[in-house]
Design an enzyme around this catalytic site. Structure first.
Site, PDB file in Angstrom:
ATOM      1  N   VAL B  66     -91.147-101.755  25.269  1.00 19.77           N
ATOM      2  CA  VAL B  66     -90.740-100.376  24.975  1.00 19.77           C
ATOM      3  C   VAL B  66     -91.269 -99.976  23.606  1.00 19.77           C
ATOM      4  O   VAL B  66     -90.897-100.563  22.592  1.00 19.77           O
ATOM      5  CB  VAL B  66     -89.194-100.232  24.992  1.00 19.77           C
ATOM      6  CG1 VAL B  66     -88.789 -98.797  24.706  1.00 19.77           C
ATOM      7  CG2 VAL B  66     -88.620-100.699  26.327  1.00 19.77           C
ATOM      8  N   GLU B 124    -105.900 -92.832  31.330  1.00 20.97           N
ATOM      9  CA  GLU B 124    -106.605 -93.667  32.287  1.00 20.97           C
ATOM     10  C   GLU B 124    -107.218 -92.829  33.402  1.00 20.97           C
ATOM     11  O   GLU B 124    -106.863 -91.654  33.582  1.00 20.97           O
ATOM     12  CB  GLU B 124    -105.638 -94.696  32.873  1.00 20.97           C
ATOM     13  CG  GLU B 124    -105.132 -95.643  31.788  1.00 20.97           C
ATOM     14  CD  GLU B 124    -104.209 -96.714  32.337  1.00 20.97           C
ATOM     15  OE1 GLU B 124    -104.505 -97.260  33.405  1.00 20.97           O
ATOM     16  OE2 GLU B 124    -103.207 -96.999  31.676  1.00 20.97           O
ATOM     17  N   LYS B 139     -89.505 -97.476  30.709  1.00 22.83           N
ATOM     18  CA  LYS B 139     -88.983 -97.818  29.374  1.00 22.83           C
ATOM     19  C   LYS B 139     -87.554 -97.323  29.219  1.00 22.83           C
ATOM     20  O   LYS B 139     -86.705 -97.993  28.628  1.00 22.83           O
ATOM     21  CB  LYS B 139     -89.886 -97.203  28.305  1.00 22.83           C
ATOM     22  CG  LYS B 139     -91.305 -97.768  28.330  1.00 22.83           C
ATOM     23  CD  LYS B 139     -92.258 -96.904  27.508  1.00 22.83           C
ATOM     24  CE  LYS B 139     -93.693 -97.379  27.635  1.00 22.83           C
ATOM     25  NZ  LYS B 139     -94.666 -96.372  27.127  1.00 22.83           N
ATOM     26  N   GLY B 236    -101.236 -99.830  22.132  1.00 22.05           N
ATOM     27  CA  GLY B 236    -102.369-100.331  21.371  1.00 22.05           C
ATOM     28  C   GLY B 236    -102.248-101.828  21.177  1.00 22.05           C
ATOM     29  O   GLY B 236    -101.152-102.382  21.178  1.00 22.05           O
TER      30      GLY B 236
END
Lengths: 370, 370
Positions: B66, B124, B139, B236
């Site tokens: 999360v 994406e 999440k 990331g």
């Protein structure tokens, strides 16, 4: 209580140095864990207290000592443990942030807002610790030790408060796209650790610039996570109690564990503390807001910019106001690029000596926080 | 690896359900601790995984699942442990927040910004999970279980994405002092737990309304601390790695401790989980932004307000635009006070049936977040 064999843990919420210090050290000497909210005690005597606790194998937990409602100690020590912390910048005194918020929102003077804040109980009868940055420096000293693995060195913190901040500087800052906040800043620089509390211009678009009223916020830049921010109530009975209870739960969970497996008090084990020096304020590199009142006459700006250029201080932005109707003096506001504080102090003295420059020059530090 | 007796801990960063699920369950069955960043796996199969881990006395750590760069799981489970959590509202999908930020800043359409985001690798090739709120719901499901001590119930989450959001609604919201963000919201209401992801109008002055680009932020309201906010990178490689390493350190610290002394996976011990139901979206109480295109003719507004009043829906603010030059239709924008979603759905159907109302009515939920 400090001696009774049935007591495993002592919570210290007295505040101030004595008798809190004696009580805490005695509890530790008797093998008791300690939970404390006492930032002044830790910032000034933390090295002695943590050394004693380490020798005894007991825990001293202090989440409530910094920004009560925000679990910032846990975030720094555990959540960001994989990061090399680059810097921390925090609004960590609710009283002074309340005063600055009101000054900006209502255009009122520092003195007016302080008087009101005292009447409403937001500021104490003696507000010195809050408005002169001492309270913020206590909290900053604790965070700096955790972030950089240095001993607590409150005596070396640079502290400048908000009591001399003028309304016109808040307005000029706004015009340039900045807000003025009392920030506690600690940074790992090439030659040492910066540890400083002072009014600071920050870009109005930054999240932390929009923290208003008595709320606190701490911005932490880690090398892996980048910037992270933690926001919440910094004081008050319930937020403080929330932090104290979280510490009680933590200590209870960890007290059966081998001391070597516990989170170290200051994130670093005592034998890993570094002796990187705290930088004197003159050695700090940052940007500056300068406001000067000058005679409206040819050559004034040339003299000023020459003095700056001679000290390698370059100018990022400038406002020169037209003199008000019927006056022959005007304000010049300069924003500099990053430069050594010592050079700025020197330049200010030279500029103030110019016959065309009136009054003292207002100097406020500036940080981009990116 | 899953069977080797020398291995104490397995890190799962494969993503997706299989083979991750099989690997994780096998590692647990073999007595190994697990660190995972797999939100889909936990939101959909967390109950089975945590039950298996509890039975085996091993830990499953998932800070990276999360909002990677924000230590929000630790804050919720440990930092705020003394609080009864009232609600959580989070910007927990960077791709959709980036798209909304660009739509507002540049006035571009959803389709335009999505195409650019895909070209730049911010979205994406198949962006469904991000833009339709599925990733955020994963999440949110995890945070809800921790906050309220309920089993993971992703299947009952209400999920609505941003793909149908029109530029004009962003502009009207702005005019009314609001921003539109894709929020994951979970709240303990009187009759159950709200668990919902949808575009939401929030007051522009709230800190979370000013979170821009791919950044994440989670606002948590606790009964003792009040509102707290946690901000940082949500995804990331490095932020995720930071969270994984923090988990590794945590598990290493706790693995010698008695399992009873460890932080429970979902903050609550399995036998304390409650069976409070997840509320169907129709039973949720919130405020609404309604935009309708109507004929510019007497009596239209009277018909609309009568339908709302009959269902106890009261109006907080209204904008009626003059019809554009040469047109006889105009936009009415209504903000309602808090009301039951079921009643609003019913009112919308009735209003759409009016002969003077054109097109379908745009309905966006609204939260004050205070």
């Amino acid at each position: 209580m400090l001696a009774h064999p049935d007591i495993d843990l002592v919570v210290e919420l007295i505040g101030g140095i004595e008798p809190a210090k004696t009580f805490v050290l005695e509890a530790i000497a008797n093998g008791k864990h300690v939970v404390t909210a006492n930032k002044a005690l830790l910032a000034r005597h933390g090295n002695e207290i943590f050394a004693a606790a380490h020798a005894k194998g007991v825990m001293v937990a202090f989440e409530a000592a910094v920004a009560g409602g925000i679990p910032i100690i846990k975030a720094l020590r555990e959540g960001l443990t994989a990061n090399r912390i680059e810097w921390i910048a925090g609004i960590i005194n609710g009283t002074s942030n309340f005063i600055l918020s009101e000054m900006r929102a209502r255009g009122a003077s520092f003195a007016t807002v302080l008087t009101e804040a005292q009447a409403h109980g937001y500021a104490e009868a003696d507000p010195t610790y809050d408005i002169e940055g001492v309270d913020a420096a206590h909290k900053l000293t604790i965070m700096s030790a955790i972030a950089f693995g240095v001993p607590m060195q409150f005596a070396k913190a640079y502290t400048e408060g908000i009591s001399r901040l003028a309304q016109e500087d808040i307005r000029y800052a706004e015009e340039l796209g900045y807000r003025i906040k009392l920030l506690g800043i600690t940074r790992r620089a090439a030659t040492g650790i910066e540890l400083r509390v002072h009014p600071t211009l920050i870009p109005a678009r930054r999240l932390i610039a929009n923290v208003e009223g008595v709320m606190n916020a701490v911005l932490v830049k880690g090398d892996a996570v980048g910037p992270t921010l933690y926001y919440g109530a910094g004081a008050g009975a319930e937020p403080t109690a929330s932090a104290v209870i979280a510490d009680l739960v933590d200590v209870t969970r960890m007290h059966t564990a081998d001391p070597e497996h516990r989170v170290p008090h200051l994130a670093f084990q005592p034998d890993q503390l570094t002796d990187v020096p705290i930088l004197p304020i003159g050695d700090v590199v940052t940007s500056y807001y300068l406001r000067m009142r000058v005679d409206d006459r040819p050559g004034v700006l040339a003299d000023i910019t020459r003095i700056l250029a001679d000290r390698d201080i370059s100018i990022e932005a400038m406002i020169q106001k037209e003199p008000p109707e019927g006056q022959d003096r005007t304000d010049i506001i300069l924003l500099t690029h990053r430069t050594l504080e010592r050079n700025v102090v020197d330049a200010i003295a030279k500029i103030e000596a110019l016959p065309t420059v009136r009054d003292t020059i207002v100097r406020i530090r500036m940080e981009e926080l990116n």
